[in-house]
Scaffold this active site. Structure first.
Site, PDB file in Angstrom:
ATOM      1  N   LYS A 131       0.867  -1.192   0.000  1.00 49.85           N
ATOM      2  CA  LYS A 131       0.000   0.000   0.000  1.00 49.85           C
ATOM      3  C   LYS A 131       0.891   1.224   0.000  1.00 49.85           C
ATOM      4  O   LYS A 131       2.016   1.189   0.514  1.00 49.85           O
ATOM      5  CB  LYS A 131      -0.890   0.024   1.245  1.00 49.85           C
ATOM      6  CG  LYS A 131      -2.132   0.869   1.086  1.00 49.85           C
ATOM      7  CD  LYS A 131      -3.214   0.121   0.331  1.00 49.85           C
ATOM      8  CE  LYS A 131      -4.523   0.865   0.267  1.00 49.85           C
ATOM      9  NZ  LYS A 131      -5.616  -0.017  -0.158  1.00 49.85           N
TER      10      LYS A 131
HETATM   11  P1  NAD Z   1     -13.246   7.896  -2.212  1.00 52.16           P
HETATM   12  O1  NAD Z   1     -12.235   8.947  -2.032  1.00 52.16           O
HETATM   13  O2  NAD Z   1     -13.813   7.663  -3.564  1.00 52.16           O
HETATM   14  O3  NAD Z   1     -14.482   8.137  -1.201  1.00 52.16           O
HETATM   15  C1  NAD Z   1     -14.350   8.325   0.172  1.00 52.16           C
HETATM   16  C2  NAD Z   1     -15.654   8.911   0.690  1.00 52.16           C
HETATM   17  O4  NAD Z   1     -15.633   8.943   2.113  1.00 52.16           O
HETATM   18  C3  NAD Z   1     -15.922  10.339   0.221  1.00 52.16           C
HETATM   19  O5  NAD Z   1     -17.289  10.472  -0.122  1.00 52.16           O
HETATM   20  C4  NAD Z   1     -15.625  11.174   1.488  1.00 52.16           C
HETATM   21  O6  NAD Z   1     -16.354  12.388   1.527  1.00 52.16           O
HETATM   22  C5  NAD Z   1     -16.104  10.212   2.542  1.00 52.16           C
HETATM   23  N1  NAD Z   1     -15.601  10.495   3.881  1.00 52.16           N
HETATM   24  C6  NAD Z   1     -14.348  10.809   4.287  1.00 52.16           C
HETATM   25  N2  NAD Z   1     -14.312  10.996   5.620  1.00 52.16           N
HETATM   26  C7  NAD Z   1     -15.586  10.790   6.064  1.00 52.16           C
HETATM   27  C8  NAD Z   1     -16.194  10.800   7.335  1.00 52.16           C
HETATM   28  N3  NAD Z   1     -15.510  11.085   8.429  1.00 52.16           N
HETATM   29  N4  NAD Z   1     -17.516  10.529   7.402  1.00 52.16           N
HETATM   30  C9  NAD Z   1     -18.236  10.234   6.301  1.00 52.16           C
HETATM   31  N5  NAD Z   1     -17.697  10.191   5.078  1.00 52.16           N
HETATM   32  C10 NAD Z   1     -16.393  10.459   4.961  1.00 52.16           C
HETATM   33  O7  NAD Z   1     -12.595   6.550  -1.647  1.00 52.16           O
HETATM   34  P2  NAD Z   1     -13.005   5.049  -1.950  1.00 52.16           P
HETATM   35  O8  NAD Z   1     -12.124   4.545  -3.027  1.00 52.16           O
HETATM   36  O9  NAD Z   1     -14.484   4.936  -2.076  1.00 52.16           O
HETATM   37  O10 NAD Z   1     -12.504   4.352  -0.600  1.00 52.16           O
HETATM   38  C11 NAD Z   1     -13.331   4.306   0.572  1.00 52.16           C
HETATM   39  C12 NAD Z   1     -12.876   3.148   1.420  1.00 52.16           C
HETATM   40  O11 NAD Z   1     -12.938   1.948   0.636  1.00 52.16           O
HETATM   41  C13 NAD Z   1     -11.434   3.244   1.923  1.00 52.16           C
HETATM   42  O12 NAD Z   1     -11.345   2.636   3.177  1.00 52.16           O
HETATM   43  C14 NAD Z   1     -10.675   2.416   0.895  1.00 52.16           C
HETATM   44  O13 NAD Z   1      -9.437   1.934   1.402  1.00 52.16           O
HETATM   45  C15 NAD Z   1     -11.677   1.314   0.668  1.00 52.16           C
HETATM   46  N6  NAD Z   1     -11.458   0.571  -0.588  1.00 52.16           N
HETATM   47  C16 NAD Z   1     -11.544   1.177  -1.791  1.00 52.16           C
HETATM   48  C17 NAD Z   1     -11.310   0.422  -2.937  1.00 52.16           C
HETATM   49  C18 NAD Z   1     -11.444   1.006  -4.311  1.00 52.16           C
HETATM   50  O14 NAD Z   1     -11.332   0.236  -5.286  1.00 52.16           O
HETATM   51  N7  NAD Z   1     -11.716   2.277  -4.461  1.00 52.16           N
HETATM   52  C19 NAD Z   1     -10.979  -0.935  -2.840  1.00 52.16           C
HETATM   53  C20 NAD Z   1     -10.919  -1.526  -1.582  1.00 52.16           C
HETATM   54  C21 NAD Z   1     -11.156  -0.751  -0.456  1.00 52.16           C
END
Ligand code: NAD
Length: 444
Positions: A131
């Site tokens: 990561k």
């Molecule tokens: P992203 O940046 O697209 O979205 C994150 C969202 O969380 C945004 O809407 C942001 O406003 C919101 N957010 C941030 N802090 C917040 C809070 N305190 N309360 C409420 N909302 C809040 O990111 P993503 O890619 O959707 O990733 C989100 C999670 O999913 C992370 O933990 C990431 O590691 C995990 N994840 C993502 C992927 C992927 O393919 N994108 C894969 C596996 C895991």
């Protein structure tokens, strides 16, 4: 290799607290790296493993820490701390996303890289885990600045990455654009074409169909499997989603469109919107795209705080934002029957204990959001073969991997009468990593 409980025989579900003398876990841990180590330790109680080997399974093999010096648009020099953790490569090349966030720390990156190892093992794809992250609030920088920062990071990463070495991907605040910049920088410096050096690319740059939706899709699929396992129907079930980015918004859309669940509340960092009669996930997304926030969405009957959203009386709660969203105290207030962790590490270990006691069924992150890395794997396979799949094939293969993984965890959970589904996931995953390490032997 899987042994009985820590003392003798297989530990009984109701006896789980016996592992934690004096309820030590109730002293809250919010360092995600410590949470990861506790999760591995819980599973290790069921596995015959030496302490020295366990230490290896709990710690990264190496961590790159660097400072990126980049000229900003006004001519000044910006310096940005960046990390890449390569946690374990026993099952294949390191694999994992790159996050841009002001809260990125060395320990967070280490934790996220460890979760990747065990996630890849749960869905049985041939990767280790890695990561990366940059300490930055990307909203404060122009696209040109972000390109220079990303390319500077790619220059630092170049000796450590490669399609058989370490394969980055998107995470919070990064997407196809950043992946394309990293690929282009790497290929230019290496004087080669190697699209498999990174996944999550745009389709025309060698990306896979279905990758953008994959994390939300596995969240939806594991929710479906969990409800079926619990003997309940998901159609009409009420859902609250915390975080409305890639993972959360797509999970909400698919839960509604493919399973008929009712999305009653969603949130982002601006706050939460709620309507007991149901929200239209696509309309909320359109509103967020237009205004930058879910707040103010006109179809909501009420605005809530994030904490209120997490404790709503719903059937399914999907945390899809960041780590530590629910701690032990908040877990006592959670009213959902099922939690599907789209985010990485949204529950602290203390929250896990409380929810286990309260019989809340939690589908752990290392299975629920594994769709992202699974379709990244398909992207990498397609890149190496220079042969591209239809979206239908991607989705079919993804569903097969996720459903088989879910069934494998059910088998482990029931056979060993494990306290919760997360422990089952780690028992399966740690066991697979351990087998690969043992089969590989050690050298020198
Ligand atoms: P992203 O940046 O697209 O979205 C994150 C969202 O969380 C945004 O809407 C942001 O406003 C919101 N957010 C941030 N802090 C917040 C809070 N305190 N309360 C409420 N909302 C809040 O990111 P993503 O890619 O959707 O990733 C989100 C999670 O999913 C992370 O933990 C990431 O590691 C995990 N994840 C993502 C992927 C992927 O393919 N994108 C894969 C596996 C895991």
């Amino acid at each position: 290799m899987i042994a009985g409980g820590p003392e003798s025989g297989v530990q009984k579900y109701t006896n789980v607290k016996r592992w934690f003398p004096d309820n030590e876990r109730m002293s809250e841990k919010t360092n995600p790296f410590e949470s990861l180590q506790e999760q591995i330790g819980d599973a290790a109680a069921y596995i015959d493993v030496d302490d020295s080997v366990l230490e290896r399974l709990k710690n990264p093999e190496r961590v790159l820490e660097t400072n990126l010096s980049v000229e900003l648009d006004d001519g000044s020099m910006g310096v940005f701390r960046a990390y890449r953790s390569q946690f374990n490569g026993d099952r294949g090349p390191y694999k994992g996303g790159i996050r841009y966030h002001p809260g990125v720390t060395r320990d967070e990156v280490k934790a996220l890289s460890g979760w990747m190892v065990y996630k890849c093992a749960v869905v049985d794809i041939p990767y280790g885990g890695g990561k990366g992250g940059i300490v930055i609030d990307p909203r404060e920088y122009s696209a040109d600045e972000l390109e220079r920062i990303t390319r500077a990071f790619a220059v630092e990463l170049r000796p450590f990455i490669g399609e058989d070495r370490d394969i980055p991907a998107p995470d919070v605040n990064t997407g196809q654009r950043e992946m394309n910049w990293i690929k282009d920088t790497y290929e230019t410096l290496e004087n080669t074409t190697e699209p498999g050096v990174i996944t999550g690319k745009a389709i025309d740059s060698g990306g896979s169909r279905g990758r953008v939706e994959a994390t939300g899709r596995s969240t939806m699929l594991t929710a479906r499997e969990a409800f079926e396992y619990l003997g309940e129907g998901i159609e009409g079930a009420t859902v609250a989603v915390q975080g409305y980015g890639n993972a959360g918004s797509i999970a909400a859309r698919l839960l509604e469109s493919e399973l008929g669940a009712e999305i009653v509340a969603v949130s982002d960092s601006s706050g939460a919107v709620y309507n007991p009669e149901g929200l239209d996930p696509e309309a909320v997304k359109a509103h967020k795209n237009e205004t930058g926030a879910v707040s103010g969405y006109e179809g909501a009957s009420e605005e809530l705080t994030n904490e209120e959203l997490l404790t709503l009386d719903v059937d399914l709660l999907v945390p899809a934002a960041l780590e530590n969203a629910i701690d032990g105290d908040l877990a006592r207030e959670v009213k959902a029957d099922v939690i599907v962790e789209a985010a990485n590490g949204p529950l602290t270990p203390a929250a896990d204990d409380v929810l286990t006691d309260r019989d809340v069924f939690v589908v752990p992150d290392i299975l629920a959001n594994a769709g992202g890395v699974t379709v990244s794997y398909f992207e990498w396979v397609q890149n190496r073969q220079r042969f591209y799949w239809t979206e239908e094939r991607v989705n079919e293969e993804l569903e097969r991997h996720i459903v088989e993984a879910f069934e494998g965890l059910v088998d482990c959970y029931e056979t060993f009468e494990l306290p919760n589904f997360r422990t089952a996931a780690y028992v399966v995953a740690v066991n697979r990593v351990l087998s690969a390490a043992e089969e590989g032997g050690s050298w020198p």
